[in-house]
Scaffold this active site. Structure first.
Site, PDB file in Angstrom:
ATOM      1  N   LYS A  99      -2.188  11.946   2.641  1.00  0.00           N
ATOM      2  CA  LYS A  99      -2.131  11.755   1.189  1.00  0.00           C
ATOM      3  C   LYS A  99      -3.190  12.610   0.507  1.00  0.00           C
ATOM      4  O   LYS A  99      -4.348  12.565   0.870  1.00  0.00           O
ATOM      5  CB  LYS A  99      -2.443  10.297   0.850  1.00  0.00           C
ATOM      6  CG  LYS A  99      -1.238   9.408   0.875  1.00  0.00           C
ATOM      7  CD  LYS A  99      -1.642   8.014   0.449  1.00  0.00           C
ATOM      8  CE  LYS A  99      -1.071   7.016   1.429  1.00  0.00           C
ATOM      9  NZ  LYS A  99      -1.592   5.691   1.352  1.00  0.00           N
ATOM     10  N   MET A 137      -5.724  -2.078   7.639  1.00  0.00           N
ATOM     11  CA  MET A 137      -4.969  -1.861   6.388  1.00  0.00           C
ATOM     12  C   MET A 137      -4.849  -3.143   5.555  1.00  0.00           C
ATOM     13  O   MET A 137      -3.843  -3.356   4.890  1.00  0.00           O
ATOM     14  CB  MET A 137      -3.541  -1.349   6.708  1.00  0.00           C
ATOM     15  CG  MET A 137      -3.496  -0.137   7.588  1.00  0.00           C
ATOM     16  SD  MET A 137      -1.834   0.271   8.166  1.00  0.00           S
ATOM     17  CE  MET A 137      -1.579  -0.931   9.455  1.00  0.00           C
ATOM     18  N   ASP A 167      -3.696  14.356   9.647  1.00  0.00           N
ATOM     19  CA  ASP A 167      -3.692  13.328   8.615  1.00  0.00           C
ATOM     20  C   ASP A 167      -4.950  13.400   7.760  1.00  0.00           C
ATOM     21  O   ASP A 167      -5.888  14.097   8.072  1.00  0.00           O
ATOM     22  CB  ASP A 167      -3.701  11.945   9.295  1.00  0.00           C
ATOM     23  CG  ASP A 167      -2.310  11.539   9.743  1.00  0.00           C
ATOM     24  OD1 ASP A 167      -1.348  12.125   9.245  1.00  0.00           O
ATOM     25  OD2 ASP A 167      -2.225  10.624  10.581  1.00  0.00           O
TER      26      ASP A 167
HETATM   27  N1  SAH Z   1      -4.502   4.475  14.460  1.00  0.00           N
HETATM   28  C1  SAH Z   1      -5.656   4.020  13.733  1.00  0.00           C
HETATM   29  C2  SAH Z   1      -5.308   2.985  12.704  1.00  0.00           C
HETATM   30  C3  SAH Z   1      -4.454   3.517  11.590  1.00  0.00           C
HETATM   31  S1  SAH Z   1      -4.146   2.335  10.340  1.00  0.00           S
HETATM   32  C4  SAH Z   1      -6.685   3.471  14.736  1.00  0.00           C
HETATM   33  O1  SAH Z   1      -6.375   3.306  15.916  1.00  0.00           O
HETATM   34  O2  SAH Z   1      -7.823   3.270  14.330  1.00  0.00           O
HETATM   35  C5  SAH Z   1      -5.405   2.724   9.174  1.00  0.00           C
HETATM   36  C6  SAH Z   1      -6.358   1.584   9.035  1.00  0.00           C
HETATM   37  O3  SAH Z   1      -7.317   1.640  10.073  1.00  0.00           O
HETATM   38  C7  SAH Z   1      -7.165   1.584   7.766  1.00  0.00           C
HETATM   39  O4  SAH Z   1      -6.446   0.986   6.707  1.00  0.00           O
HETATM   40  C8  SAH Z   1      -8.348   0.743   8.159  1.00  0.00           C
HETATM   41  O5  SAH Z   1      -8.029  -0.611   8.139  1.00  0.00           O
HETATM   42  C9  SAH Z   1      -8.536   1.137   9.601  1.00  0.00           C
HETATM   43  N2  SAH Z   1      -9.557   2.191   9.776  1.00  0.00           N
HETATM   44  C10 SAH Z   1      -9.385   3.395  10.322  1.00  0.00           C
HETATM   45  N3  SAH Z   1     -10.550   4.076  10.362  1.00  0.00           N
HETATM   46  C11 SAH Z   1     -11.481   3.270   9.825  1.00  0.00           C
HETATM   47  C12 SAH Z   1     -12.879   3.378   9.597  1.00  0.00           C
HETATM   48  N4  SAH Z   1     -13.560   4.474   9.938  1.00  0.00           N
HETATM   49  N5  SAH Z   1     -13.522   2.342   9.028  1.00  0.00           N
HETATM   50  C13 SAH Z   1     -12.860   1.222   8.683  1.00  0.00           C
HETATM   51  N6  SAH Z   1     -11.547   1.059   8.875  1.00  0.00           N
HETATM   52  C14 SAH Z   1     -10.850   2.065   9.442  1.00  0.00           C
END
Ligand code: SAH
Length: 507
Positions: free
Chosen positions: A59, A174, A37
């Site tokens: 994306k 998100m 991803d």
């Molecule tokens: N599976 C991932 C989440 C995916 S959804 C997990 O467990 O972390 C994607 C969302 O995760 C983003 O829109 C944001 O809200 C959050 N996110 C992921 N990495 C991030 C980061 N380094 N800093 C802030 N938000 C993050």
């Protein structure tokens, strides 16, 4: 029988490559196909086998991600070809990562899989901002909630009335675009307007940003700061602990963006130290080490190795190539017995020591002049010296040794070449001087850097960026190329250079 394929659904963690799990690394190393991803860092991808097939499904700028059903198909098709597939996802695959959907589809097609959990951003990102998701006095529960639900949706799948007051800490993923909607719902369902809130953007990365406030004022604050996704939103009393528990921002190199211009193989130590101390290290591999294709001069020297009184090593590259060739030609290291060995500085010393050789001389000053100062009184006329080194190295060492009456065999082992590829957006931002420091660790790093970014950009670059040079020779080359040197350590080592940058950044 055809080999059976296999799919690993792997969580890559929230960003900091150090937060990737050991198990993730182990399975990624053996994958034949890597499906990844957006936001999966290069350092993590670098664990994969170079021969693996890399398939990007995130994306691209302005483009959409590959639709989920197509991703599913890629995974299944590759596995049906008998391949070991690593599916890398941000954070944890089962936390808003569609890992469940992919696993179901894979199972439906009779393919075996394993889930390798990752550190989810929902917990790690607040931690990097000094915010615990639970804390005994403040809360005994937390929930991870999607912030992606569309405001217009007639029936919400989020039970706002229950979560608003029923749960202590709320973590929204998100949700930046829907911040106002989220805040309004929480307040309407009874959460106090004074509840602390923080948004953390690019958490665990060196450019992580945190903005905090209360349910009452956070929307304005975020709007005024033009704070952008991706970020997590955390709501609850534990947010206040950040005042006391924030730790990243206290690191000595926090906020410093440092360009490291070293050949790839050597850069890792400096890059790692910068990152450990909270700085952002950007790798600019301005030179790469290419061993000479024709090493016959070295082989001739091997044939008469016993005649040399000294071998002088002026770089770790020279040590590596010298001993690899010795090995390749089945020459026993005991052939070197009785030959005195000089290392130009501590890194070269350490590399020789690793090969079991405790050298006879490391000069006090780590450059050619330093070696000369010490050898002056120690070599006899007519003594033979072997000097294995880089093409284009300075002439002062062999010339001066010859003046002292020694017979010097200079043997070229490698060249330091300008690296061919650097990605265009990075080059652009470097030309604009969008870093705080640049490090030069040899004259060739200077000349190659200039070659790559273009002489016409140097003046502008130099006016914005501090230049840190390892020692006087490198500094002189930098000045000749139009740089003003801002940082130079007293001792000409990577460690000392690093420490000088820390001191400069703090001042
Ligand atoms: N599976 C991932 C989440 C995916 S959804 C997990 O467990 O972390 C994607 C969302 O995760 C983003 O829109 C944001 O809200 C959050 N996110 C992921 N990495 C991030 C980061 N380094 N800093 C802030 N938000 C993050």
């Amino acid at each position: 029988m055809q080999k059976r394929g296999f799919v690993y659904l792997i969580g890559a963690g929230p960003g900091d490559p150090g937060l990737f799990t050991l198990k993730g690394k182990k399975v990624l190393e053996k994958a034949e196909v890597v499906v990844y991803d957006r936001l999966i860092g290069q350092e993590i991808l670098d664990y994969a086998n170079r021969e693996a097939e890399f398939i990007y499904v995130g994306k691209a700028a302005g483009n959409h991600a590959l639709p989920q059903d197509q991703i599913n198909e890629v995974l299944v098709n590759k596995a049906l070809e008998g391949k070991i597939v690593a599916r890398l996802k941000g954070g944890d695959p089962f936390v808003f990562g569609r890992g469940g959907e992919e696993a179901l589809y894979i199972r439906e097609h009779g393919i075996e899989f394993e889930i390798v959990p990752g550190i989810t951003s929902a917990v790690a990102v607040p931690a990097y901002a000094g915010i615990p998701v639970t804390h005994r006095e403040a809360t005994s529960s937390f929930a991870v909630i999607t912030g992606h639900e569309k405001p217009g949706k007639s029936v919400s799948s989020i039970q706002w009335d229950k979560i608003s007051t029923g749960i202590g800490t709320l973590v929204f993923l998100m949700g930046v675009e829907n911040l106002e909607f989220i805040v309004t719902n929480l307040i309407a369902a009874g959460r106090s307007q004074d509840t602390p809130v923080a948004l953390i953007r690019r958490g665990t990365y060196p450019d992580q940003e945190v903005i905090s406030g209360t349910l009452k004022d956070i929307v304005h604050k975020v709007y005024d700061a033009n704070f952008q996704a991706p970020a997590i939103i955390i709501v609850g009393e534990t947010v206040n602990l950040r005042a006391e528990l924030k730790w990243r921002e206290n690191k000595p190199l926090w906020g410093a963006k440092i360009l490291v211009t070293r050949a790839r193989a050597q850069a890792s130590g400096l890059l790692e130290r910068i990152r450990d101390e909270g700085g952002e290290a950007i790798e600019f591999p301005s030179i790469k080490i290419v061993p000479e294709s024709d090493l016959s001069a070295l082989h001739s020297a091997f044939a008469v190795i016993g005649k040399y009184a000294w071998i002088i090593f002026t770089s770790v590259n020279a040590v590596d190539i010298f001993f690899e060739e010795l090995r390749k030609r089945d020459i026993d290291i005991r052939q070197l017995q009785g030959i005195k060995i000089c290392a130009i500085g501590p890194a070269t010393f350490a590399r020789l020591a690793k090969r079991g050789l405790l050298v006879d001389l490391v000069p006090e000053e780590y450059r050619a002049e330093g070696i000369l100062a010490e050898l002056k009184t120690r070599i006899q006329p007519e003594e033979q010296i072997l000097l294995p080194r880089a093409e284009g190295a300075r002439e002062i060492l062999p010339e001066s040794l010859r003046k002292l009456g020694a017979i010097v065999d200079e043997v070229i082992l490698y060249r330091a070449l300008a690296a061919s590829h650097i990605n265009p957006p990075l080059l652009e931002s470097i030309r604009k001087g969008q870093v705080d420091y640049i490090t030069f660790t040899s004259s060739s790093t200077v000349t190659n850097f200039v070659k790559i970014i273009g002489r016409e950009f140097i003046e502008d670059f130099n006016s914005r960026v501090k230049v840190a040079c390892i020692g006087p020779i490198t500094a002189e080359t930098a000045r000749q190329n139009g740089f003003t040197v801002d940082v130079m350590p007293e001792q000409y080592t990577i460690d000392a250079l690093f420490n000088s940058i820390v001191v400069d950044h703090k001042s």
